[in-house]
Scaffold this active site. Structure first.
Site, mmCIF file in Angstrom:
data_model
loop_
_atom_site.group_PDB
_atom_site.id
_atom_site.type_symbol
_atom_site.label_atom_id
_atom_site.label_comp_id
_atom_site.label_asym_id
_atom_site.label_seq_id
_atom_site.Cartn_x
_atom_site.Cartn_y
_atom_site.Cartn_z
ATOM 1 N N CYS A 2 0.837 -1.186 0.000
ATOM 2 C CA CYS A 2 0.000 0.000 0.000
ATOM 3 C C CYS A 2 0.881 1.248 0.000
ATOM 4 C CB CYS A 2 -0.938 0.087 1.194
ATOM 5 S SG CYS A 2 -2.094 -1.274 1.285
ATOM 6 N N ARG A 27 4.434 -0.525 -4.514
ATOM 7 C CA ARG A 27 4.064 -1.004 -3.180
ATOM 8 C C ARG A 27 2.768 -1.810 -3.177
ATOM 9 N NH1 ARG A 27 6.768 1.682 0.883
ATOM 10 N NH2 ARG A 27 5.161 1.118 2.351
ATOM 11 N N TRP A 74 -2.502 -2.851 -1.739
ATOM 12 C CA TRP A 74 -2.145 -4.272 -1.816
ATOM 13 C C TRP A 74 -3.046 -4.943 -0.793
ATOM 14 C CZ3 TRP A 74 0.001 -8.039 1.474
ATOM 15 C CH2 TRP A 74 0.519 -9.171 0.824
ATOM 16 N N ASN A 99 -1.961 2.352 5.522
ATOM 17 C CA ASN A 99 -1.053 1.267 5.201
ATOM 18 C C ASN A 99 -0.773 0.536 6.503
ATOM 19 O OD1 ASN A 99 0.997 -0.391 4.232
ATOM 20 N ND2 ASN A 99 2.564 1.192 4.433
ATOM 21 N N GLY A 100 -0.931 -0.784 6.505
ATOM 22 C CA GLY A 100 -0.700 -1.542 7.740
ATOM 23 C C GLY A 100 -1.900 -2.429 8.027
ATOM 24 N N GLU A 482 17.568 -18.421 -5.339
ATOM 25 C CA GLU A 482 17.214 -17.084 -5.805
ATOM 26 C C GLU A 482 16.772 -17.134 -7.277
ATOM 27 O OE1 GLU A 482 16.456 -14.424 -4.500
ATOM 28 O OE2 GLU A 482 16.730 -12.890 -6.037
ATOM 29 N N LYS A 486 13.147 -15.932 -8.524
ATOM 30 C CA LYS A 486 12.950 -14.941 -9.599
ATOM 31 C C LYS A 486 11.990 -15.485 -10.640
ATOM 32 C CE LYS A 486 14.039 -12.024 -8.299
ATOM 33 N NZ LYS A 486 14.599 -11.844 -6.992
ATOM 34 N N GLU A 489 8.386 -15.741 -9.260
ATOM 35 C CA GLU A 489 7.792 -14.428 -8.988
ATOM 36 C C GLU A 489 7.235 -13.774 -10.250
ATOM 37 O OE1 GLU A 489 9.918 -11.816 -5.572
ATOM 38 O OE2 GLU A 489 11.258 -12.464 -7.155
ATOM 39 N N HIS A 505 17.082 -37.778 -2.879
ATOM 40 C CA HIS A 505 16.193 -38.024 -1.739
ATOM 41 C C HIS A 505 14.759 -37.575 -2.035
ATOM 42 C CE1 HIS A 505 19.557 -39.291 0.633
ATOM 43 N NE2 HIS A 505 20.196 -38.155 0.363
ATOM 44 N N LYS A 604 6.394 -4.860 -3.395
ATOM 45 C CA LYS A 604 7.832 -4.711 -3.164
ATOM 46 C C LYS A 604 8.164 -4.646 -1.683
ATOM 47 C CE LYS A 604 11.981 -3.367 -4.769
ATOM 48 N NZ LYS A 604 12.493 -4.681 -5.145
HETATM 49 C C1 G6P Z 1 9.075 -8.706 -0.818
HETATM 50 C C2 G6P Z 1 9.754 -8.380 -2.126
HETATM 51 C C3 G6P Z 1 11.043 -9.167 -2.252
HETATM 52 C C4 G6P Z 1 11.939 -8.892 -1.047
HETATM 53 C C5 G6P Z 1 11.218 -9.178 0.262
HETATM 54 C C6 G6P Z 1 12.003 -8.680 1.459
HETATM 55 O O1 G6P Z 1 8.644 -10.016 -0.826
HETATM 56 O O2 G6P Z 1 8.893 -8.670 -3.209
HETATM 57 O O3 G6P Z 1 11.712 -8.763 -3.436
HETATM 58 O O4 G6P Z 1 13.075 -9.681 -1.136
HETATM 59 O O5 G6P Z 1 9.975 -8.482 0.289
HETATM 60 O O6 G6P Z 1 12.098 -7.299 1.369
HETATM 61 P P1 G6P Z 1 13.245 -6.433 2.020
HETATM 62 O O7 G6P Z 1 12.873 -5.007 1.669
HETATM 63 O O8 G6P Z 1 13.173 -6.692 3.483
HETATM 64 O O9 G6P Z 1 14.520 -6.853 1.422
#
Ligand code: G6P
Length: 609
Positions: A2, A27, A74, A99-100, A482, A486, A489, A505, A604
């Site tokens: 948000c 956001r 969001w 927001n929150g 990672e 990616k 996501e 396993h 994000k």
């Molecule tokens: C969200 C984002 C990720 C990020 C994670 C942690 O899930 O989409 O890209 O890695 O938050 O965020 P931070 O700001 O704590 O690295």
């Protein structure tokens, strides 16, 4: 998670709020809305979907006003729909953006229903606006009504509040969610993040937890959590308004992938003297802390957690310091036992991730005396709540899928390994070797970026896939994780990563000719082991795609495709191997036509639990 923006000015604030929303869209992007005070009325517009929808609707039916708030959502409580979109309004008198999460919203809602309030949304936020309205009727003043209301709220919030009862007043308050004030000339703005306001000001006040700010065009008063009037410093932002532009790139993510050589040079810049990490790189009291610590506990979420996983190998291998790591959302509720003199290392791009902040607080409750934040945002809550901090200096990262934040986190973590390793068992010669590898990184990454066309071609094989496996060993296992993150996501392909030794396993059962198995194969001591694991895949007809160091001698098995990375030393190779995996996810997503920068259901900055 948000985005909030608001403003009070002598000019029309609607275009400013709309531009702010565009800049905050990373956001959250389920719905967007705006409200202004228009005489005796609150005028409001809300649209499901992206800010563009709201902008189109404002084009068709313009609004203007000197006092307003806006929001990009969001969804947490209630699905994305117009009724749940912010701002929320109570009886055409008070409007709120939030927001929150308000945790006691159900209790408040019951009481408000008894007081005759009707609810039009499923959100937790609507209780805030009714509560303020209710208090307004008894206190007579908006500021007092807000002060009274926040005392009743449990949970986390950043709020922007306007009312027809006070057409000259914008109120902002925060607890647990970020909020900044943009200071203009004869005007004030509020936003979740400085980026939203860069076109109108470079001067910012960062509200502290519990603050309530009352903003008029010519006056700003801030009350702290105890109700005392306080002065908060005005800080100049070094960011230019175009710092969050896409430039000539099709997506922010691609721009940010290509910014990595520069971002890493920035991370290293000025932190070394004669090829040695400066003694006070982590601040003046850092050495005192580093001298005392006996172990390291890393806490983070998402991509930042993956950076921490790599760092754990580094701490133990190079510095010989015991190091543990845990996902922040697990740590915070596990009642963990911390060894005395453990250094808490939190990693976060935003510095506002609710779980990471809560995990740090939990660690402190469990007796942790020392903490260091690896972060990209100097004014963030995480930095403020930590004893020490080192900035990643990646510059603003807008794409939801983290790229340059990740690689700069890795570089910054390596600096921490050096700083701590010196006090443990990091030999000088190794420190010098690591340092020289770090300085060579921008060039190595440029080289890895040259693989773009090959990776793009490779991506074509993925467009129709529904699953993918990623394999790695040692420090490259988190890189495989990672890579899988990616891909899932942004392309929505189900991707999982395994330490290659675990293949037999369980996951081996998944292998058939349809299953791409992406393997991260640096030239290190585990290479022979990895080759055996690759054989296990080949023998079962799996489709192997191997990102390999050029020194690795490839078999001519027709089932295997190789992408060759120029020679890179083991100390920093996880950083370089991340690049083609980022490119792979990017190109697959583009081919699939997904929303690369704003993938579905994600945001994000996750400032709620
Ligand atoms: C969200 C984002 C990720 C990020 C994670 C942690 O899930 O989409 O890209 O890695 O938050 O965020 P931070 O700001 O704590 O690295």
């Amino acid at each position: 998670m948000c985005g909030i923006v608001g403003g009070i000015a002598e000019r029309n604030v609607v275009p400013i709020l709309l531009e702010g929303l565009r800049r905050l869209e990373y956001r959250g992007y389920d719905s967007a809305g705006i409200a202004i005070v228009a005489g005796q009325n609150i005028r409001r517009k809300r649209e499901v979907g992206k800010v563009k929808g709201l902008a189109d609707s404002l084009d068709a039916d313009p609004m203007s006003g000197t006092l307003g708030i806006a929001h990009t959502r969001w969804a947490t409580h209630g699905k994305p729909c117009t009724e749940n979109a912010h701002p929320h309004v109570s009886r055409n008198k008070v409007a709120v953006v939030h927001n929150g999460i308000i945790e006691n919203h159900e209790d408040l809602r019951c009481a408000q229903k008894r007081n005759g309030y009707e609810f039009t949304s499923e959100t937790d936020t609507e209780v805030v606006v009714h509560e303020i309205n209710h208090a307004l009727e008894t206190t007579g003043g908006l500021l007092d009504a807000v002060k009274q209301t926040v005392k009743k709220l449990e949970g986390a919030y950043a709020l922007g509040i306007i009312s027809t009862a006070s057409p000259e007043l914008l109120i902002a308050c925060r607890k647990g969610s970020p909020l900044v004030i943009g200071v203009g000339i004869g005007e004030y703005f509020i936003a979740s993040d400085v980026a939203a306001l860069l076109p109108v000001t470079q001067r910012f006040i960062f509200l502290e937890d519990g603050d309530i700010a009352a903003l008029k065009t010519d006056q700003l008063v801030i009350y702290d959590a105890k109700g005392h009037v306080v002065e908060r410093p005005i800080k100049e932002s070094g960011l230019k308004p175009d710092a969050v532009d896409k430039g000539n790139y099709r997506h922010y993510m691609l721009k940010e992938i290509y910014e990595q050589p520069f971002a890493i040079s920035q991370t290293l810049e000025g932190r070394f003297v004669k090829n040695r990490l400066q003694e006070n790189a982590f601040g003046h009291n850092a050495n005192e802390i580093f001298d005392r610590i006996k172990s390291v506990q890393i806490l983070a979420c998402g991509t930042s957690y993956h950076a921490g996983l790599v760092a754990r190998y580094w701490f133990e291998r190079f510095a010989r310091v015991p190091c543990d790591i845990e996902v922040a959302s697990e740590f915070r509720y596990r009642n963990p036992v911390l060894a005395p003199d453990t250094l808490i290392v939190t990693i976060s791009q935003s510095g506002e991730t609710a779980d990471t902040l809560a995990a740090l607080q939990e660690a402190k409750r469990q007796g942790a005396k020392y903490s260091v934040a690896i972060c990209n945002v100097p004014e963030s809550s995480l930095v403020r709540e930590s004893d020490l901090a080192l900035m990643t200096r990646a510059g603003p990262e807008i794409g939801v899928a983290s790229t340059k934040a990740f690689t700069t986190q890795l570089v910054t973590l390596m600096l921490l390994v050096i700083a701590i390793g010196r006090r443990f068992h990091l030999p000088n010669a190794l420190e010098e070797k690591i340092t020289s590898e770090l300085f060579g990184l921008p060039g190595k990454i440029e080289k890895a970026l040259e693989l773009n066309d090959k990776v793009k071609e490779l991506a074509e094989q993925f467009a129709e896939k529904e699953h993918a496996l990623f394999l790695g060993r040692g420090t490259h296992y988190p890189i495989a994780m990672e890579g899988a993150l990616k891909l899932k996501e942004i392309s929505y392909i189900h991707a999982e990563a395994y330490p290659a030794g675990e293949l037999k396993h369980g996951p081996l059962a998944l292998i058939d000719a349809d299953m791409p198995v992406i393997t991260v194969a640096p030239n290190n001591s585990l290479l022979e082991k990895l080759k055996s694991n690759m054989q296990e895949v080949s023998a079962r007809g799996g489709q192997l795609i191997v990102f390999k160091d050029e020194r690795f001698s490839a078999s001519d098995d027709g089932n295997v495709q190789y992408i060759e990375i120029s020679q890179v030393e083991n100390e920093v190779s996880p950083i370089v191997f991340s690049i083609p995996l980022q490119l792979l996810a990017y190109h697959v997503a583009v081919l699939k036509g997904t929303d690369v920068d704003q993938p579905r259901n994600l945001a994000k900055s996750v400032t709620v639990e």
